[in-house]
Write a protein that holds these residues in place. Structure first.
Motif, short mmCIF file in Angstrom:
data_model
loop_
_atom_site.label_atom_id
_atom_site.label_comp_id
_atom_site.label_asym_id
_atom_site.label_seq_id
_atom_site.Cartn_x
_atom_site.Cartn_y
_atom_site.Cartn_z
N ASN A 16 0.80 -1.22 0.00
CA ASN A 16 0.00 0.00 0.00
C ASN A 16 0.84 1.27 0.00
O ASN A 16 0.27 2.36 0.01
N SER A 17 2.16 1.12 0.02
CA SER A 17 3.02 2.32 0.07
C SER A 17 4.45 1.95 -0.29
O SER A 17 4.83 0.77 -0.26
N GLU A 18 5.23 2.98 -0.58
CA GLU A 18 6.65 2.77 -0.84
C GLU A 18 7.30 2.07 0.37
O GLU A 18 8.10 1.15 0.21
N GLU A 19 6.93 2.50 1.56
CA GLU A 19 7.51 1.92 2.79
C GLU A 19 7.21 0.41 2.88
O GLU A 19 8.07 -0.37 3.28
N GLU A 20 6.01 0.02 2.50
CA GLU A 20 5.68 -1.42 2.55
C GLU A 20 6.49 -2.22 1.53
O GLU A 20 6.88 -3.36 1.79
N THR A 21 6.72 -1.61 0.37
CA THR A 21 7.53 -2.32 -0.65
C THR A 21 8.97 -2.45 -0.17
O THR A 21 9.61 -3.49 -0.35
N LEU A 22 9.46 -1.39 0.48
CA LEU A 22 10.82 -1.42 1.05
C LEU A 22 10.92 -2.53 2.10
O LEU A 22 11.88 -3.33 2.11
N PHE A 41 10.35 -7.36 -12.93
CA PHE A 41 9.55 -6.88 -14.07
C PHE A 41 8.60 -5.77 -13.60
O PHE A 41 8.11 -5.80 -12.47
N GLY A 42 8.28 -4.84 -14.49
CA GLY A 42 7.30 -3.81 -14.15
C GLY A 42 7.62 -2.51 -14.87
O GLY A 42 8.77 -2.26 -15.25
N ASP A 43 6.60 -1.68 -15.02
CA ASP A 43 6.74 -0.41 -15.74
C ASP A 43 7.68 0.54 -15.03
O ASP A 43 8.06 0.32 -13.88
N LEU A 44 8.01 1.65 -15.69
CA LEU A 44 8.77 2.73 -15.08
C LEU A 44 8.04 3.18 -13.82
O LEU A 44 6.82 3.39 -13.85
N GLY A 45 8.77 3.30 -12.72
CA GLY A 45 8.17 3.78 -11.49
C GLY A 45 7.30 2.76 -10.77
O GLY A 45 6.57 3.10 -9.84
N ALA A 46 7.41 1.50 -11.16
CA ALA A 46 6.55 0.48 -10.53
C ALA A 46 7.02 0.11 -9.12
O ALA A 46 6.24 -0.40 -8.32
N GLY A 47 8.32 0.33 -8.83
CA GLY A 47 8.80 0.03 -7.48
C GLY A 47 9.96 -0.97 -7.43
O GLY A 47 10.34 -1.43 -6.35
N LYS A 48 10.54 -1.28 -8.57
CA LYS A 48 11.62 -2.28 -8.63
C LYS A 48 12.85 -1.83 -7.81
O LYS A 48 13.43 -2.61 -7.06
N THR A 49 13.22 -0.56 -7.97
CA THR A 49 14.42 -0.07 -7.27
C THR A 49 14.15 0.08 -5.77
O THR A 49 15.03 -0.18 -4.95
N ASP A 134 -5.72 4.39 -10.94
CA ASP A 134 -6.36 5.25 -9.93
C ASP A 134 -5.95 4.94 -8.49
O ASP A 134 -6.58 5.43 -7.54
N GLU A 135 -4.93 4.10 -8.31
CA GLU A 135 -4.43 3.78 -6.95
C GLU A 135 -2.91 3.96 -6.99
O GLU A 135 -2.17 2.98 -7.01
N PRO A 136 -2.44 5.22 -6.99
CA PRO A 136 -1.01 5.47 -7.26
C PRO A 136 -0.04 4.87 -6.26
O PRO A 136 1.12 4.64 -6.59
N ASP A 137 -0.47 4.60 -5.05
CA ASP A 137 0.45 4.07 -4.04
C ASP A 137 0.30 2.57 -3.82
O ASP A 137 0.96 1.99 -2.95
N LYS A 138 -0.54 1.92 -4.60
CA LYS A 138 -0.74 0.48 -4.39
C LYS A 138 -0.03 -0.32 -5.48
O LYS A 138 0.05 0.09 -6.63
N ARG A 139 0.46 -1.46 -5.08
CA ARG A 139 1.10 -2.38 -6.02
C ARG A 139 0.67 -3.79 -5.64
O ARG A 139 0.47 -4.08 -4.46
N ILE A 140 0.60 -4.66 -6.63
CA ILE A 140 0.53 -6.09 -6.32
C ILE A 140 1.82 -6.69 -6.85
O ILE A 140 2.17 -6.49 -8.02
N ILE A 141 2.52 -7.37 -5.97
CA ILE A 141 3.85 -7.87 -6.32
C ILE A 141 3.77 -9.39 -6.39
O ILE A 141 3.40 -10.05 -5.42
#
Ligand SMILES: Nc1ncnc2c1ncn2[C@@H]1O[C@H](COP(=O)(O)OP(=O)(O)OP(=O)(O)O)[C@@H](O)[C@H]1O
Ligand SMILES: [Mg+2]
Length: 162
Positions: A16-22, A41-49, A134-141
């Motif tokens: 739900n956030s950058e912190e959770e992905t970290l 894998f994932g688009d630009l800005g998806a959270g890989k880094t 429409d959910e800019p801070d959410k990701r499914i990994i």
């Protein structure tokens, strides 16, 4: 951080956030062993880094930076080396010699692995970062492991998520 387990070799986690992905990267890094390749894998800005930075934290390396310009960054971890490649700027990564990093004293992380035709099929975890409209801070990994060492890394992560 929610979790749904479908098979032993796969797993999907919501962030739900950058912190959770970290934090997820840190948990993943804690179970990572040398000889394992993670294909991100994932688009630009998806959270890989962001995820890669969490892995670096777990391995005790200096802050992981995007290797977009250098293509490959190497870090000395407390127990083994971490190699982080970003192939975005390449059409074809086959001349880069990434295979040479596939040895038993390093873990390899690769952003934009689509550019690498000879990507390994063993001891490899594919991780794809799905963004949600429409959910800019959410990701499914999504994680998918191939080979024994990769399965062990995923098993460790799943245990930590329970
Ligand atoms: N849940 C989330 N997980 C990760 N990053 C998030 C999340 N929500 C928002 N963000 C933001 O998304 C961006 C992710 O950037 P990051 O550099 O990790 O992407 P990337 O997948 O490595 O992109 P690139 O292909 O350009 O290298 C950051 O700006 C971060 O703040
Ligand atoms: Mg990146």
């Amino acid at each position: 951080m929610g979790e749904e387990i479908s098979r032993a070799s796969t797993c999907s986690v919501r962030s739900n956030s950058e912190e959770e992905t970290l934090c997820l990267g840190r948990k993943f890094g804690a179970g990572l062993t040398p000889g394992v390749t993670a294909l991100l894998f994932g688009d630009l800005g998806a959270g890989k880094t962001v995820f890669a930075r969490g892995i670096g934290d777990a391995l005790g390396v200096a802050r992981v930076h995007s290797p977009s310009f250098t293509l490959i960054n190497e870090y000395k971890g407390e127990k083994f080396r971490l190699v982080h490649a970003d192939l975005y700027r390449l059409d074809d990564a086959d001349d880069l010699g990434l295979e040479e990093y596939l040895d038993d004293d390093a873990a390899l992380l690769v952003e934009w692995p689509e550019r690498w035709r000879n990507q390994p099929m063993d001891d490899t975890i594919k991780i794809s970062f799905e963004t949600i409209e429409d959910e800019p801070d959410k990701r499914i990994i999504h994680f998918s492991a191939l080979g024994e060492r990769a399965l062990n890394t995923l098993k460790y992560l799943k245990k930590d998520l329970l």
